[in-house]
Design a protein around this motif. Structure first.
Motif, short mmCIF file in Angstrom:
data_model
loop_
_atom_site.label_atom_id
_atom_site.label_comp_id
_atom_site.label_asym_id
_atom_site.label_seq_id
_atom_site.Cartn_x
_atom_site.Cartn_y
_atom_site.Cartn_z
N SER A 170 0.83 -1.20 0.00
CA SER A 170 0.00 0.00 0.00
C SER A 170 0.87 1.26 0.00
O SER A 170 0.51 2.27 -0.61
CB SER A 170 -0.94 0.00 1.21
OG SER A 170 -0.22 0.07 2.42
N PHE A 171 2.00 1.19 0.67
CA PHE A 171 2.93 2.32 0.75
C PHE A 171 3.32 2.80 -0.65
O PHE A 171 3.33 4.00 -0.94
CB PHE A 171 4.16 1.87 1.53
CG PHE A 171 5.25 2.90 1.70
CD1 PHE A 171 4.98 4.13 2.28
CD2 PHE A 171 6.56 2.62 1.31
CE1 PHE A 171 6.00 5.08 2.45
CE2 PHE A 171 7.57 3.53 1.48
CZ PHE A 171 7.29 4.78 2.05
N VAL A 172 3.61 1.85 -1.53
CA VAL A 172 4.03 2.19 -2.88
C VAL A 172 2.84 2.40 -3.82
O VAL A 172 2.82 3.34 -4.61
CB VAL A 172 4.97 1.11 -3.45
CG1 VAL A 172 5.25 1.33 -4.93
CG2 VAL A 172 6.28 1.10 -2.66
N ALA A 173 1.81 1.55 -3.70
CA ALA A 173 0.65 1.66 -4.60
C ALA A 173 -0.04 3.01 -4.46
O ALA A 173 -0.54 3.57 -5.45
CB ALA A 173 -0.34 0.53 -4.31
N LEU A 174 -0.06 3.55 -3.25
CA LEU A 174 -0.70 4.85 -3.02
C LEU A 174 0.27 6.02 -3.20
O LEU A 174 -0.08 7.16 -2.92
CB LEU A 174 -1.30 4.89 -1.61
CG LEU A 174 -2.43 3.88 -1.37
CD1 LEU A 174 -2.77 3.79 0.10
CD2 LEU A 174 -3.65 4.25 -2.20
N GLN A 175 1.50 5.72 -3.63
CA GLN A 175 2.52 6.72 -3.90
C GLN A 175 2.99 7.46 -2.65
O GLN A 175 3.55 8.56 -2.73
CB GLN A 175 2.02 7.74 -4.93
CG GLN A 175 1.56 7.14 -6.24
CD GLN A 175 2.70 6.51 -7.03
OE1 GLN A 175 3.70 7.15 -7.30
NE2 GLN A 175 2.56 5.25 -7.41
N HIS A 176 2.77 6.87 -1.48
CA HIS A 176 3.20 7.52 -0.25
C HIS A 176 4.73 7.55 -0.12
O HIS A 176 5.27 8.37 0.61
CB HIS A 176 2.58 6.82 0.96
CG HIS A 176 1.11 7.02 1.06
ND1 HIS A 176 0.32 6.40 2.01
CD2 HIS A 176 0.26 7.77 0.30
CE1 HIS A 176 -0.94 6.77 1.85
NE2 HIS A 176 -1.00 7.58 0.81
#
Length: 323
Positions: A208-214
Motif C-alpha cells: 500500500s505504501f508504494v501503490a498509493l505513492q506515499h
C-alpha cells in the motif's frame, strides 16, 4: 398448433435466458493492478466460468474514491454488491473483527494465515451478517509499519507526533499508547496531509505504501510491524438474499479458491514494492525496538476487548504452536 407452441417456447426461452444473468459490481480503494483488485477479478472469472456465464462481476478498483466506511454503507443498503475492505472499518459493527486488528496479535504471516483459514476465521466470518454484509474470505495484508517524514525507532520518538489513524474503534487508542497524537483521515488524504504538515507519520504495508505513492513524500519506513490487519471480501446481505442456493454456493467456492491466487500475488507484489521504495530513496529503519513497542501496545488486548468469548478467542490465537 404443436409448431406454434414450440415457437412460443423458444421465444420465451430466448427472452428468459439473458434475464437469468446477474450483473454485480465490486469495489476496492486500490488501483487495478493491486493484488486485492486482481484477486477479486480472478474470483469474478471463476464465478462466470462456474455459472456458465450467468454471474458477472465488474470491478471498480480505484474508481471508487470514497472512504471504506462509505463503501460499507453502500454494501449494507444494497447499492453495491461486493467489495474488498480493510477489516478495521468493521470493528464497531462486528466486534469480533477487533481481535484480528489488535497490535502484535500475530507472530508472522504464516501464523496469521493459519488463523484466518481455520475455525477462528470461519467463526468471525459468520458474525458479519448481523451487520448487513456476508463475509466471504479474508485476504491477509502483511505487516503494518510506521512511515513518514522522520525515522521511528521507539515509542519515545512518537511523543507528540501527528500520526494518521484509521477510522476504526481501536486504532486511535493504539496511536495514543505509542505516545503519538492520532489524526483520523481516510487513506486517500494521507499524501496531501503529509505534504501539508498536517500529519507526520502514517502506517501501512509495503504494497500500500508504494501503490498509493506515499513513498514519494514519506522518506522513512520504520519496521515497527505493529499490526497485521487483514482485508475481507464482502457481499451485500440485501443482494445475497435474492440469490439462489446454487448461486451462493458458486460465489462462496470461487471466493475460497481465490485465496491461494491472491497470496501468490501478494507475496510477489510486497517484495517488488519494497525494491521500488528503496530505489526511490526511502530509508528503511530496521533497528526498531520491537520490545518497547510490544510493551506499549500488547496491554491493549485487555482493554480493547471486554467480551469473554472474544478474550477466549485471543487466547486461542496466542496458543497456536506454529511459527
Amino acid at each position: 398448433m404443436r409448431i406454434f407452441n414450440l415457437v412460443v417456447w423458444l421465444v420465451a426461452a430466448a427472452v428468459a435466458g439473458p434475464a437469468a444473468a446477474r450483473d454485480f459490481t465490486s469495489s476496492d480503494i486500490y488501483p487495478s493492478d493491486y493484488p486485492t483488485v486482481r484477486a477479486v477479478a480472478h474470483l469474478a472469472d471463476l464465478m462466470r466460468e462456474r455459472s456458465g456465464g450467468r454471474l458477472i462481476v465488474s470491478t471498480l478498483g480505484a474508481a471508487d474514491q470514497q472512504t471504506e466506511n462509505y463503501t460499507l454503507g453502500e454494501l449494507r443498503n444494497g447499492t453495491l454488491d461486493m467489495a474488498r475492505v480493510n477489516l478495521a472499518v468493521l470493528n464497531s459493527a462486528v466486534p469480533a473483527t477487533t481481535v484480528l486488528t489488535l497490535p502484535y496479535m500475530f507472530r508472522s504471516t504464516a501464523h496469521e494465515r493459519r488463523v484466518l483459514d481455520g475455525p477462528i476465521g470461519q467463526e468471525i466470518l459468520a458474525t458479519f451478517e448481523r451487520a448487513g454484509v456476508v463475509g466471504l474470505v479474508f485476504y491477509d495484508g502483511g505487516a503494518r509499519s510506521t512511515y513518514g517524514v522522520m525515522p521511528v525507532r521507539s515509542p519515545a520518538d512518537l511523543r507528540g507526533v501527528k500520526y494518521r489513524a484509521q477510522q476504526s474503534s481501536n486504532w486511535a487508542p493504539m496511536v495514543r499508547a505509542m505516545g503519538a497524537q492520532p489524526v483520523v483521515l481516510p487513506l486517500i488524504r494521507v499524501d496531501p496531509s503529509m505534504r501539508a504538515g498536517l500529519v507526520d507519520v502514517a502506517d501501512g504495508n509495503w504494497s500500500s505504501f508504494v501503490a498509493l505513492q506515499h513513498h514519494r513524500v514519506a522518506k522513512f519506513f520504520s519496521q515497527t510491524e505493529h499490526a497485521r490487519s487483514p482485508g475481507v471480501v464482502l457481499f451485500s446481505r440485501r443482494v445475497w438474499d435474492t440469490l439462489s442456493d446454487e448461486e451462493r454456493s458458486i460465489i462462496r467456492s470461487a471466493a475460497r479458491d481465490s485465496v491461494a491466487y491472491y497470496r501468490r500475488l501478494w507475496d510477489e507484489h510486497e517484495a517488488e514494492a519494497r525494491r521500488t521504495a528503496e530505489t526511490a530513496g526511502v530509508q528503511i529503519v530496521s533497528d526498531v525496538d520491537l520490545s518497547a513497542f510490544s510493551s506499549a501496545l500488547v496491554p491493549l488486548h485487555d482493554t480493547a476487548v471486554s467480551d469473554a468469548r472474544l478474550k477466549a478467542m485471543i487466547d486461542r490465537i496466542k496458543a497456536d504452536p506454529g511459527p
